[in-house]
Design a protein around this motif. Structure first.
Motif, PDB file in Angstrom:
ATOM      1  N   LYS A   1       0.837  -1.191   0.000  1.00  0.00           N
ATOM      2  CA  LYS A   1       0.000   0.000   0.000  1.00  0.00           C
ATOM      3  C   LYS A   1       0.875   1.245   0.000  1.00  0.00           C
ATOM      4  O   LYS A   1       1.894   1.307   0.673  1.00  0.00           O
ATOM      5  CB  LYS A   1      -0.920  -0.005   1.215  1.00  0.00           C
TER       6      LYS A   1
ATOM      7  N   LYS B   1       1.593   4.472   1.322  1.00  0.00           N
ATOM      8  CA  LYS B   1       1.261   5.151   2.585  1.00  0.00           C
ATOM      9  C   LYS B   1       0.792   6.594   2.346  1.00  0.00           C
ATOM     10  O   LYS B   1      -0.144   7.053   2.975  1.00  0.00           O
ATOM     11  CB  LYS B   1       2.466   5.154   3.530  1.00  0.00           C
TER      12      LYS B   1
ATOM     13  N   GLU C   1      -2.713   6.532   0.929  1.00  0.00           N
ATOM     14  CA  GLU C   1      -3.655   6.125   1.972  1.00  0.00           C
ATOM     15  C   GLU C   1      -3.923   7.280   2.940  1.00  0.00           C
ATOM     16  O   GLU C   1      -5.063   7.519   3.331  1.00  0.00           O
ATOM     17  CB  GLU C   1      -3.102   4.908   2.724  1.00  0.00           C
TER      18      GLU C   1
ATOM     19  N   HIS D   1      -6.119   9.804   1.290  1.00  0.00           N
ATOM     20  CA  HIS D   1      -7.493   9.311   1.224  1.00  0.00           C
ATOM     21  C   HIS D   1      -8.195   9.471   2.574  1.00  0.00           C
ATOM     22  O   HIS D   1      -9.366   9.868   2.629  1.00  0.00           O
ATOM     23  CB  HIS D   1      -7.494   7.842   0.795  1.00  0.00           C
ATOM     24  N   GLN D   2      -7.489   9.170   3.663  1.00  0.00           N
ATOM     25  CA  GLN D   2      -8.080   9.326   4.993  1.00  0.00           C
ATOM     26  C   GLN D   2      -8.406  10.795   5.278  1.00  0.00           C
ATOM     27  O   GLN D   2      -9.449  11.100   5.858  1.00  0.00           O
ATOM     28  CB  GLN D   2      -7.142   8.765   6.070  1.00  0.00           C
TER      29      GLN D   2
END
Length: 149
Positions: A117, A119, A122, A125-126
Motif C-alpha cells: 500500500k 502510505k 492512503e 485518502h483518509q
C-alpha cells in the motif's frame, strides 16, 4: 494492484508479461462455450452492482456522506428490488460459472494481502474522508437550520 513483475516492459514499452498473461487466460477461455462466457460477464457485472446497491442503502441510512438532496423515488423500493433481482440472477448461473467466480474471488482476496500500500496515498485518502465527514455535518446543520425557518 498486481505484482510489479506483471508490468515488466520491453524496449518498445509494452508490458510483455501482462500481454502473455492475458493471452494465456484468453486461450483458456476461448475453449469454453459462448453461453459460459456470457454468464461469466454477467457474474462480473453482478459482482460490481451488488456492492453499489448496498452502498446506496448504507449511505442513505447513515448520512455518512453528503448527498445534497439526492433521493431515490420510492425510498428503498428500487434498491431492494435491485437486490432481489440480483439474488434471482445468481440462481440462473451454472455450477461451473459459480465455481470460477469463487476461485477468482479467493485468488483476488489472497492477492489483496500482498499488495504494497502506498502510505502517502492512503493518508491523503483518509484526510479526504475526514473532510467529507466535516462537510456532511456542516451540510446537515445548515439544512436543519434552513428547514426550521
Amino acid at each position: 494492484m498486481l505484482p510489479s513483475w506483471i508490468g515488466k516492459k520491453n524496449k518498445y514499452d509494452a508490458a510483455w508479461v501482462a500481454i502473455l498473461f492475458s493471452a494465456a487466460i484468453t486461450a483458456f477461455l476461448i475453449t469454453q462455450s459462448y453461453l459460459f462466457l456470457v454468464s461469466c460477464i454477467v457474474l462480473a457485472s453482478l459482482i460490481q452492482y451488488v456492492p453499489s446497491i448496498l452502498a446506496v442503502i448504507k449511505f442513505k441510512h447513515t448520512n455518512e456522506f453528503p448527498n445534497h438532496g439526492f433521493k431515490l423515488p420510492g425510498g428503498y423500493t428500487i434498491t431492494i428490488l435491485a437486490l432481489i433481482i440480483s439474488c434471482y440472477m445468481v440462481t440462473n448461473f451454472t455450477w461451473k460459472t459459480i465455481f470460477l467466480g469463487l476461485v477468482v474471488g479467493v485468488l483476488a482476496a489472497i492477492a489483496y494481502f500482498f499488495i504494497d500500500k502506498d502510505k502517502a496515498a492512503e493518508h491523503k485518502h483518509q484526510l479526504y474522508l475526514k473532510k467529507c465527514e466535516r462537510n456532511n455535518k456542516k451540510y446537515l446543520i445548515d439544512k436543519k437550520g434552513t428547514d426550521q425557518n
